[in-house]
Design a protein around this motif. Structure first.
Motif, PDB file in Angstrom:
ATOM      1  N   GLY A   1       0.787  -1.231   0.000  1.00  0.00           N
ATOM      2  CA  GLY A   1       0.000   0.000   0.000  1.00  0.00           C
ATOM      3  C   GLY A   1       0.818   1.280   0.000  1.00  0.00           C
ATOM      4  O   GLY A   1       0.298   2.354   0.299  1.00  0.00           O
ATOM      5  N   LEU A   2       2.104   1.186  -0.362  1.00  0.00           N
ATOM      6  CA  LEU A   2       2.965   2.368  -0.362  1.00  0.00           C
ATOM      7  C   LEU A   2       2.938   3.120  -1.684  1.00  0.00           C
ATOM      8  O   LEU A   2       3.159   4.329  -1.726  1.00  0.00           O
ATOM      9  N   VAL A   3       2.684   2.398  -2.778  1.00  0.00           N
ATOM     10  CA  VAL A   3       2.539   2.990  -4.107  1.00  0.00           C
ATOM     11  C   VAL A   3       1.330   2.369  -4.794  1.00  0.00           C
ATOM     12  O   VAL A   3       0.895   1.276  -4.424  1.00  0.00           O
TER      13      VAL A   3
ATOM     14  N   THR B   1       1.345   6.739  -2.197  1.00  0.00           N
ATOM     15  CA  THR B   1       0.096   6.813  -1.436  1.00  0.00           C
ATOM     16  C   THR B   1       0.367   7.594  -0.149  1.00  0.00           C
ATOM     17  O   THR B   1       1.518   7.907   0.169  1.00  0.00           O
ATOM     18  N   GLY B   2      -0.681   7.857   0.611  1.00  0.00           N
ATOM     19  CA  GLY B   2      -0.509   8.492   1.918  1.00  0.00           C
ATOM     20  C   GLY B   2       0.365   7.648   2.821  1.00  0.00           C
ATOM     21  O   GLY B   2       1.242   8.165   3.524  1.00  0.00           O
ATOM     22  N   ASP B   3       0.143   6.324   2.799  1.00  0.00           N
ATOM     23  CA  ASP B   3       0.974   5.418   3.610  1.00  0.00           C
ATOM     24  C   ASP B   3       2.430   5.436   3.140  1.00  0.00           C
ATOM     25  O   ASP B   3       3.352   5.354   3.947  1.00  0.00           O
ATOM     26  N   GLY B   4       2.627   5.539   1.826  1.00  0.00           N
ATOM     27  CA  GLY B   4       3.986   5.600   1.281  1.00  0.00           C
ATOM     28  C   GLY B   4       4.697   6.872   1.709  1.00  0.00           C
ATOM     29  O   GLY B   4       5.879   6.853   2.072  1.00  0.00           O
ATOM     30  N   THR B   5       3.971   7.985   1.690  1.00  0.00           N
ATOM     31  CA  THR B   5       4.535   9.258   2.131  1.00  0.00           C
ATOM     32  C   THR B   5       4.911   9.193   3.607  1.00  0.00           C
ATOM     33  O   THR B   5       5.995   9.630   4.004  1.00  0.00           O
ATOM     34  N   ALA B   6       4.029   8.613   4.421  1.00  0.00           N
ATOM     35  CA  ALA B   6       4.288   8.489   5.864  1.00  0.00           C
ATOM     36  C   ALA B   6       5.485   7.580   6.125  1.00  0.00           C
ATOM     37  O   ALA B   6       6.334   7.885   6.967  1.00  0.00           O
ATOM     38  N   MET B   7       5.569   6.473   5.402  1.00  0.00           N
ATOM     39  CA  MET B   7       6.681   5.532   5.582  1.00  0.00           C
ATOM     40  C   MET B   7       8.008   6.185   5.187  1.00  0.00           C
ATOM     41  O   MET B   7       9.021   6.022   5.866  1.00  0.00           O
TER      42      MET B   7
END
Length: 113
Positions: free
Chosen positions: A59-61, A80-86
């Motif tokens: 779910g990162l890209v 993704t939002g999760d990718g940005t956060a990670m």
């Protein structure tokens, strides 16, 4: 004890970093990562698509869109939002780790660079 997410590999980190400015296709990601590291990191095509596949499952890209160039499909990926956060979490982790070494080197009178 809270379990921390695993850190990113160097290629994953620079793949995500390449996507910060918007969607890119595979060759664009490879070139952006190479440029960001002054040519030190050269991501092989197989490494890139394997990493993108794993990061897509995590779910990162996501697959953003596809276009046909010279008769071939060119797939674009975006963060993704999760990718940005990670990516932000990993950048902070590396900054904290570097601060430890730089601080100790400074205390010892040694230049870390």
């Amino acid at each position: 004890m809270t379990r921390q997410k695993p850190s990113l590999t160097e290629p994953q980190y620079f793949i995500l970093a390449a996507l910060m400015d918007g969607p890119l296709h595979g060759y664009g990601i490879i070139k952006a990562a190479e440029q960001a590291t002054d040519g030190r990191l050269r991501i092989a095509v197989g490494t890139l698509y394997g990493a993108l596949e794993r990061m897509e499952r995590a779910g990162l890209v996501v697959d953003d869109h596809e276009e046909i160039v010279d008769g071939r499909a060119r797939r674009y990926y975006r963060l993704t939002g999760d990718g940005t956060a990670m990516l932000a979490q990993e950048a902070l982790r590396m900054q904290q780790a570097a601060a430890v070494v730089i601080g100790r080197a400074r205390d010892a009178g040694v230049s870390p660079a």
